[in-house]
Design a protein around this motif. Structure first.
Motif, PDB file in Angstrom:
ATOM      1  N   GLY A   1       2.889  28.518  33.087  1.00  0.00           N
ATOM      2  CA  GLY A   1       1.807  29.466  33.276  1.00  0.00           C
ATOM      3  C   GLY A   1       2.055  30.504  34.351  1.00  0.00           C
ATOM      4  N   ILE A   2       1.330  31.600  34.240  1.00  0.00           N
ATOM      5  CA  ILE A   2       1.243  32.609  35.292  1.00  0.00           C
ATOM      6  C   ILE A   2      -0.139  32.455  35.902  1.00  0.00           C
ATOM      7  CG2 ILE A   2       1.201  35.079  35.812  1.00  0.00           C
ATOM      8  CD1 ILE A   2       3.018  35.514  33.395  1.00  0.00           C
ATOM      9  N   TYR A   3      -0.198  32.252  37.208  1.00  0.00           N
ATOM     10  CA  TYR A   3      -1.460  31.939  37.859  1.00  0.00           C
ATOM     11  C   TYR A   3      -2.156  33.194  38.388  1.00  0.00           C
ATOM     12  CZ  TYR A   3      -0.115  27.174  37.216  1.00  0.00           C
ATOM     13  OH  TYR A   3       0.246  25.997  36.616  1.00  0.00           O
ATOM     14  N   ILE A   4      -3.465  33.139  38.422  1.00  0.00           N
ATOM     15  CA  ILE A   4      -4.253  34.251  38.935  1.00  0.00           C
ATOM     16  C   ILE A   4      -3.822  34.600  40.353  1.00  0.00           C
ATOM     17  CG2 ILE A   4      -6.595  34.913  39.642  1.00  0.00           C
ATOM     18  CD1 ILE A   4      -7.613  33.239  37.237  1.00  0.00           C
TER      19      ILE A   4
ATOM     20  N   THR B   1       2.985  39.545  43.203  1.00  0.00           N
ATOM     21  CA  THR B   1       3.700  40.458  42.309  1.00  0.00           C
ATOM     22  C   THR B   1       5.084  39.940  41.948  1.00  0.00           C
ATOM     23  OG1 THR B   1       2.524  42.312  43.331  1.00  0.00           O
ATOM     24  CG2 THR B   1       4.466  42.842  42.008  1.00  0.00           C
ATOM     25  N   ASP B   2       5.815  39.474  42.961  1.00  0.00           N
ATOM     26  CA  ASP B   2       7.188  39.022  42.734  1.00  0.00           C
ATOM     27  C   ASP B   2       7.246  37.793  41.834  1.00  0.00           C
ATOM     28  OD1 ASP B   2       8.133  41.089  44.280  1.00  0.00           O
ATOM     29  OD2 ASP B   2       8.318  39.888  46.110  1.00  0.00           O
ATOM     30  N   ILE B   3       6.342  36.849  42.075  1.00  0.00           N
ATOM     31  CA  ILE B   3       6.333  35.626  41.258  1.00  0.00           C
ATOM     32  C   ILE B   3       5.951  35.955  39.820  1.00  0.00           C
ATOM     33  CG2 ILE B   3       5.159  33.423  40.904  1.00  0.00           C
ATOM     34  CD1 ILE B   3       4.981  33.144  43.932  1.00  0.00           C
ATOM     35  N   MET B   4       4.933  36.793  39.667  1.00  0.00           N
ATOM     36  CA  MET B   4       4.521  37.170  38.318  1.00  0.00           C
ATOM     37  C   MET B   4       5.656  37.878  37.586  1.00  0.00           C
ATOM     38  SD  MET B   4       1.340  39.575  37.037  1.00  0.00           S
ATOM     39  CE  MET B   4       2.234  41.094  37.395  1.00  0.00           C
ATOM     40  N   ALA B   5       6.339  38.798  38.271  1.00  0.00           N
ATOM     41  CA  ALA B   5       7.451  39.534  37.652  1.00  0.00           C
ATOM     42  C   ALA B   5       8.574  38.583  37.257  1.00  0.00           C
ATOM     43  CB  ALA B   5       7.965  40.599  38.614  1.00  0.00           C
TER      44      ALA B   5
ATOM     45  N   LYS C   1      13.657  46.084  29.392  1.00  0.00           N
ATOM     46  CA  LYS C   1      12.819  47.278  29.497  1.00  0.00           C
ATOM     47  C   LYS C   1      11.401  46.968  29.035  1.00  0.00           C
ATOM     48  CE  LYS C   1      12.565  52.162  28.165  1.00  0.00           C
ATOM     49  NZ  LYS C   1      13.228  53.268  27.422  1.00  0.00           N
ATOM     50  N   LEU C   2      11.306  46.199  27.977  1.00  0.00           N
ATOM     51  CA  LEU C   2       9.997  45.798  27.453  1.00  0.00           C
ATOM     52  C   LEU C   2       9.240  44.954  28.473  1.00  0.00           C
ATOM     53  CD1 LEU C   2       8.379  46.033  24.770  1.00  0.00           C
ATOM     54  CD2 LEU C   2       9.379  43.829  24.117  1.00  0.00           C
ATOM     55  N   LYS C   3       9.944  44.038  29.106  1.00  0.00           N
ATOM     56  CA  LYS C   3       9.316  43.163  30.095  1.00  0.00           C
ATOM     57  C   LYS C   3       8.879  43.941  31.331  1.00  0.00           C
ATOM     58  CE  LYS C   3      11.692  38.929  28.627  1.00  0.00           C
ATOM     59  NZ  LYS C   3      12.691  37.898  28.977  1.00  0.00           N
ATOM     60  N   LYS C   4       9.650  44.943  31.720  1.00  0.00           N
ATOM     61  CA  LYS C   4       9.257  45.761  32.872  1.00  0.00           C
ATOM     62  C   LYS C   4       7.963  46.507  32.584  1.00  0.00           C
ATOM     63  CE  LYS C   4      13.842  46.422  34.945  1.00  0.00           C
ATOM     64  NZ  LYS C   4      14.932  47.393  35.236  1.00  0.00           N
ATOM     65  N   HIS C   5       7.808  46.964  31.361  1.00  0.00           N
ATOM     66  CA  HIS C   5       6.547  47.618  30.986  1.00  0.00           C
ATOM     67  C   HIS C   5       5.388  46.627  31.053  1.00  0.00           C
ATOM     68  CE1 HIS C   5       3.575  50.073  29.029  1.00  0.00           C
ATOM     69  NE2 HIS C   5       3.475  49.213  28.021  1.00  0.00           N
ATOM     70  N   LEU C   6       5.612  45.416  30.566  1.00  0.00           N
ATOM     71  CA  LEU C   6       4.563  44.397  30.621  1.00  0.00           C
ATOM     72  C   LEU C   6       4.192  44.090  32.067  1.00  0.00           C
ATOM     73  CD1 LEU C   6       2.688  42.295  29.389  1.00  0.00           C
ATOM     74  CD2 LEU C   6       4.641  40.721  29.244  1.00  0.00           C
ATOM     75  N   ILE C   7       5.161  44.009  32.952  1.00  0.00           N
ATOM     76  CA  ILE C   7       4.880  43.753  34.369  1.00  0.00           C
ATOM     77  C   ILE C   7       3.968  44.838  34.929  1.00  0.00           C
ATOM     78  CG2 ILE C   7       5.924  43.684  36.678  1.00  0.00           C
ATOM     79  CD1 ILE C   7       8.403  42.390  35.294  1.00  0.00           C
ATOM     80  N   GLU C   8       4.258  46.096  34.615  1.00  0.00           N
ATOM     81  CA  GLU C   8       3.433  47.207  35.104  1.00  0.00           C
ATOM     82  C   GLU C   8       1.999  47.106  34.587  1.00  0.00           C
ATOM     83  OE1 GLU C   8       5.382  50.757  33.891  1.00  0.00           O
ATOM     84  OE2 GLU C   8       7.118  50.489  35.219  1.00  0.00           O
TER      85      GLU C   8
END
Length: 338
Positions: free
Chosen positions: A209-212, A216-220, A276-283
């Motif tokens: 999971g990704i936690y609330i 930023t770094d952990i989520m990325a 590139k796709l994942k970087k867009h999702l991170i943003e």
């Protein structure tokens, strides 16, 4: 005109993840702010003990973490009663009465419970409290006379069991004391967010999971580790959108649907790399989660104030619950002494 009551909640077994946020929390905030409801949100610590009875510290620590997550996403204690399940004494009494109105066989047939028993590997060693927690859950809803229950789409079997128990009680005691609830589900396709590993369910126990509260770094880092298309080896290779978790997340988090469709078309044709796709999702995710994370950090500066909020909410919830229990006892004829 009185407002409809909604009730929902979460087990305090750890911080909440974005699966909770998409599946239920966003809907709760929307309903809270609509002004049409009298909202009750419960931290279900009693239920958490059904499979964590020998690890109370885990529940104690998670209780404040869940409260912080609630406040961070916008659940407002000025508009919503946020309370702790174990502090509502009437719940234990109503659960006991409900136990007499349901069979063990019916509890064993509950598909949600069956799936959780399998996942946790209980086998024949299932705790009795875990098998019967849908009865406790029914009491949670019924004692506040909730008519709406915002939940993920996997919880419909639980709501049906609640409705059965409410009908059984009202029929057995010739009353209309309790009301049948209906579920309020997320928009179609947004009821469950898969784990970053491609598993159909994001889960604390699966570690996917990704936690609330993730920064930023952990989520990325977690987004970059997401399961995509194992056959999409080179950027020029045509990719598959179906089953690609990154696109599943973009469908939910990116409000520019035309942009998402363009990315899908490009990926399918070949020429769009996974990174590139994942970087867009991170943003896109950062734009939504950063304000929530900042609010959480702010509330975490004063934990005593968070605990006072929970105590005040629990005190208010007790008053409402006791009103229902007086009617329950009267219907059952056990208010012997007036």
């Amino acid at each position: 005109m009185s407002k409809e009551i909604y009730l929902t909640g979460d087990r305090p077994t750890g911080k909440l993840h974005i699966g909770h946020y998409i599946g239920s929390l966003k809907n709760r905030v929307h309903m809270q702010n609509s002004g049409q409801f009298d909202p009750f949100v419960m931290i279900a610590d009693t239920q958490a003990f059904t499979d964590n009875a020998r690890n109370p510290e885990k529940i104690h620590q998670a209780l404040t973490e869940v409260a912080l997550d609630y406040l961070a996403v916008g659940i407002d204690p000025e508009k919503t009663t946020i309370f702790v399940q174990s502090q509502i004494k009437g719940l234990f009494e109503l659960t006991e009465y409900f136990m007499n109105l349901v069979s063990v066989a019916r509890l064993q047939r509950n598909p949600t419970v069956k799936a959780e028993i399998s996942q946790k590997g209980f086998g024949e060693g299932i705790p009795a409290g875990f098998l019967t927690y849908p009865v406790s859950q029914a009491a949670d809803i019924a004692i506040f006379r909730a008519t709406k229950v915002p939940v993920g789409d996997d919880q419909e079997p639980m709501l049906e069991q609640t409705r059965e128990l409410v009908r059984s009680f009202n029929h057995a005691y010739h009353s209309d004391v309790l009301v049948e609830p209906v579920g309020v589900f997320p928009p179609k396709g947004q009821g469950r967010l898969p784990g970053i590993d491609g598993n159909a369910k994001m889960s604390k126990s699966l570690g996917n999971g990704i936690y609330i509260s993730d920064d930023t770094d952990i989520m990325a880092k977690k987004v970059k580790a997401m399961y995509t298309d194992p056959l999409h080896i080179n950027i020029s290779d045509p990719g598959h959108v179906e089953g690609n978790i990154v696109f599943t997340y973009l469908d939910i988090f990116d409000t520019d649907k035309q942009r998402v469709q363009d990315l899908k078309d490009q990926y399918t044709a070949g020429g769009l790399g996974d990174m590139k796709l994942k970087k867009h999702l991170i943003e896109v995710m950062e734009a939504e989660m950063a304000p929530i994370r900042a609010r959480r950090q702010n509330y975490a500066q004063d934990i005593p104030a968070v605990l006072r909020m929970l105590q005040e909410g629990s005190n208010h919830a007790n008053v409402i619950a006791e009103e229902t229990m007086k009617d329950v006892r009267h219907a059952m004829g056990i208010d012997y002494f007036g």
